[in-house]
Design a protein around this motif. Structure first.
Motif, PDB file in Angstrom:
ATOM      1  N   PRO A 161       0.818  -1.228   0.000  1.00  0.00           N
ATOM      2  CA  PRO A 161       0.000   0.000   0.000  1.00  0.00           C
ATOM      3  C   PRO A 161       0.845   1.269   0.000  1.00  0.00           C
ATOM      4  O   PRO A 161       1.913   1.316   0.603  1.00  0.00           O
ATOM      5  CB  PRO A 161      -0.789  -0.116   1.305  1.00  0.00           C
ATOM      6  CG  PRO A 161      -0.839  -1.573   1.588  1.00  0.00           C
ATOM      7  CD  PRO A 161       0.466  -2.132   1.081  1.00  0.00           C
ATOM      8  N   GLU A 162       0.359   2.265  -0.717  1.00  0.00           N
ATOM      9  CA  GLU A 162       1.012   3.570  -0.787  1.00  0.00           C
ATOM     10  C   GLU A 162      -0.041   4.663  -0.632  1.00  0.00           C
ATOM     11  O   GLU A 162      -1.202   4.451  -0.996  1.00  0.00           O
ATOM     12  CB  GLU A 162       1.728   3.750  -2.131  1.00  0.00           C
ATOM     13  CG  GLU A 162       2.924   2.855  -2.309  1.00  0.00           C
ATOM     14  CD  GLU A 162       3.650   3.110  -3.630  1.00  0.00           C
ATOM     15  OE1 GLU A 162       3.244   4.042  -4.372  1.00  0.00           O
ATOM     16  OE2 GLU A 162       4.597   2.384  -3.910  1.00  0.00           O
ATOM     17  N   PRO A 163       0.341   5.823  -0.133  1.00  0.00           N
ATOM     18  CA  PRO A 163      -0.631   6.919   0.008  1.00  0.00           C
ATOM     19  C   PRO A 163      -1.124   7.420  -1.344  1.00  0.00           C
ATOM     20  O   PRO A 163      -0.414   7.380  -2.333  1.00  0.00           O
ATOM     21  CB  PRO A 163       0.155   8.017   0.727  1.00  0.00           C
ATOM     22  CG  PRO A 163       1.351   7.349   1.287  1.00  0.00           C
ATOM     23  CD  PRO A 163       1.638   6.164   0.431  1.00  0.00           C
ATOM     24  N   LEU A 164      -2.363   7.895  -1.342  1.00  0.00           N
ATOM     25  CA  LEU A 164      -2.911   8.541  -2.525  1.00  0.00           C
ATOM     26  C   LEU A 164      -2.287   9.921  -2.663  1.00  0.00           C
ATOM     27  O   LEU A 164      -1.703  10.446  -1.704  1.00  0.00           O
ATOM     28  CB  LEU A 164      -4.433   8.660  -2.392  1.00  0.00           C
ATOM     29  CG  LEU A 164      -5.206   7.346  -2.252  1.00  0.00           C
ATOM     30  CD1 LEU A 164      -6.684   7.643  -2.057  1.00  0.00           C
ATOM     31  CD2 LEU A 164      -4.987   6.453  -3.445  1.00  0.00           C
ATOM     32  N   PRO A 165      -2.390  10.561  -3.821  1.00  0.00           N
ATOM     33  CA  PRO A 165      -1.846  11.917  -3.962  1.00  0.00           C
ATOM     34  C   PRO A 165      -2.437  12.857  -2.907  1.00  0.00           C
ATOM     35  O   PRO A 165      -3.620  12.787  -2.592  1.00  0.00           O
ATOM     36  CB  PRO A 165      -2.282  12.334  -5.369  1.00  0.00           C
ATOM     37  CG  PRO A 165      -2.492  11.041  -6.090  1.00  0.00           C
ATOM     38  CD  PRO A 165      -2.968  10.067  -5.066  1.00  0.00           C
ATOM     39  N   ASN A 166      -1.609  13.703  -2.347  1.00  0.00           N
ATOM     40  CA  ASN A 166      -1.994  14.692  -1.336  1.00  0.00           C
ATOM     41  C   ASN A 166      -2.539  14.060  -0.060  1.00  0.00           C
ATOM     42  O   ASN A 166      -3.426  14.618   0.597  1.00  0.00           O
ATOM     43  CB  ASN A 166      -3.016  15.689  -1.903  1.00  0.00           C
ATOM     44  CG  ASN A 166      -2.497  16.390  -3.128  1.00  0.00           C
ATOM     45  OD1 ASN A 166      -1.327  16.783  -3.183  1.00  0.00           O
ATOM     46  ND2 ASN A 166      -3.342  16.523  -4.128  1.00  0.00           N
ATOM     47  N   ASP A 167      -2.059  12.872   0.278  1.00  0.00           N
ATOM     48  CA  ASP A 167      -2.491  12.185   1.489  1.00  0.00           C
ATOM     49  C   ASP A 167      -1.284  11.491   2.094  1.00  0.00           C
ATOM     50  O   ASP A 167      -0.257  11.333   1.447  1.00  0.00           O
ATOM     51  CB  ASP A 167      -3.592  11.171   1.155  1.00  0.00           C
ATOM     52  CG  ASP A 167      -4.416  10.789   2.385  1.00  0.00           C
ATOM     53  OD1 ASP A 167      -4.093  11.265   3.487  1.00  0.00           O
ATOM     54  OD2 ASP A 167      -5.366  10.011   2.230  1.00  0.00           O
ATOM     55  N   ASP A 168      -1.419  11.070   3.352  1.00  0.00           N
ATOM     56  CA  ASP A 168      -0.308  10.371   3.991  1.00  0.00           C
ATOM     57  C   ASP A 168      -0.688   8.979   4.485  1.00  0.00           C
ATOM     58  O   ASP A 168       0.148   8.261   5.009  1.00  0.00           O
ATOM     59  CB  ASP A 168       0.258  11.200   5.146  1.00  0.00           C
ATOM     60  CG  ASP A 168      -0.785  11.471   6.212  1.00  0.00           C
ATOM     61  OD1 ASP A 168      -1.967  11.180   5.987  1.00  0.00           O
ATOM     62  OD2 ASP A 168      -0.391  11.967   7.282  1.00  0.00           O
ATOM     63  N   GLN A 169      -1.948   8.576   4.297  1.00  0.00           N
ATOM     64  CA  GLN A 169      -2.400   7.250   4.718  1.00  0.00           C
ATOM     65  C   GLN A 169      -2.251   6.253   3.568  1.00  0.00           C
ATOM     66  O   GLN A 169      -2.749   6.491   2.470  1.00  0.00           O
ATOM     67  CB  GLN A 169      -3.870   7.288   5.158  1.00  0.00           C
ATOM     68  CG  GLN A 169      -4.114   8.132   6.376  1.00  0.00           C
ATOM     69  CD  GLN A 169      -3.385   7.591   7.594  1.00  0.00           C
ATOM     70  OE1 GLN A 169      -3.430   6.398   7.862  1.00  0.00           O
ATOM     71  NE2 GLN A 169      -2.691   8.469   8.295  1.00  0.00           N
TER      72      GLN A 169
END
Length: 188
Positions: A161-169
């Motif tokens: 899993p990786e964060p979505l753009p402009n997010d940190d989760q």
């Protein structure tokens, strides 16, 4: 001995058969080839198409980097992130097999096999499985295909899993399907 039919004529008859699901007798009148002859070459032409185009047309991602490239195409084309493929199935009509009972009989009232496929953001086929009996559900067909097994057993190398753009989760990489597929971490 008569001249063999031209390759282009065999290909045209085969593509017409695949596109329309017309019967061999119907094709016989369209292409002026005996139905028994058509029945002999259609499977051979299909096998030849697979041999020639398989690597060019069907390329399922096998590495984390290839899965990320598929997800990048969904991001750029559809603004939908961390999606690695869209899955669905299609009932392919067939003649009733001897002694098959109702295994291949589907809810629409005819005998079939289920074609399970995954496409990328540009509708290009990446994976195809046509082994399920027509009576199988979408979710059951997905659960029994080799791609599902590889994903669930972590052999497919789908990225972490990786964060979505402009997010940190972090959000898992996943497939999308219609409501017939069970909601899971790897399937939305």
């Amino acid at each position: 001995m008569r001249e063999p039919f031209q390759v282009g004529l065999k290909l045209a008859a085969t593509l017409h058969f695949l596109a329309t699901e017309n019967s061999y007798p119907s094709l016989q009148y369209s292409f002026r080839i005996e139905a028994s002859t058509i029945s002999k070459f259609i499977s051979k032409v299909c096998k030849a198409i697979i041999v020639v185009y398989k690597d060019e047309v069907l390329h399922c991602p096998k590495t984390g980097e290839e899965w990320k490239e598929a997800a990048a195409r969904f991001s750029s084309r559809w603004n939908y992130h961390n999606c690695v493929g869209a899955v669905d199935d299609k009932l392919i009509a067939m003649k009733k097999l001897p002694n098959a009972g109702f295994c291949y009989y589907n809810y629409k009232g005819f005998h079939s096999v289920v074609l399970m496929a995954m496409v990328d953001a540009n509708y290009k086929f990446l994976y195809v499985d046509a082994r399920a009996e027509g009576g199988a559900s979408d979710g059951g067909t997905w659960s029994n295909c080799s791609l599902h097994d590889a994903v669930e057993e972590y052999r497919a190398e789908v990225p972490q899993p990786e964060p979505l753009p402009n997010d940190d989760q972090p959000v898992p990489y996943h497939f999308v399907g219609d409501d017939a597929f069970a909601l899971r971490t790897s399937m939305i």
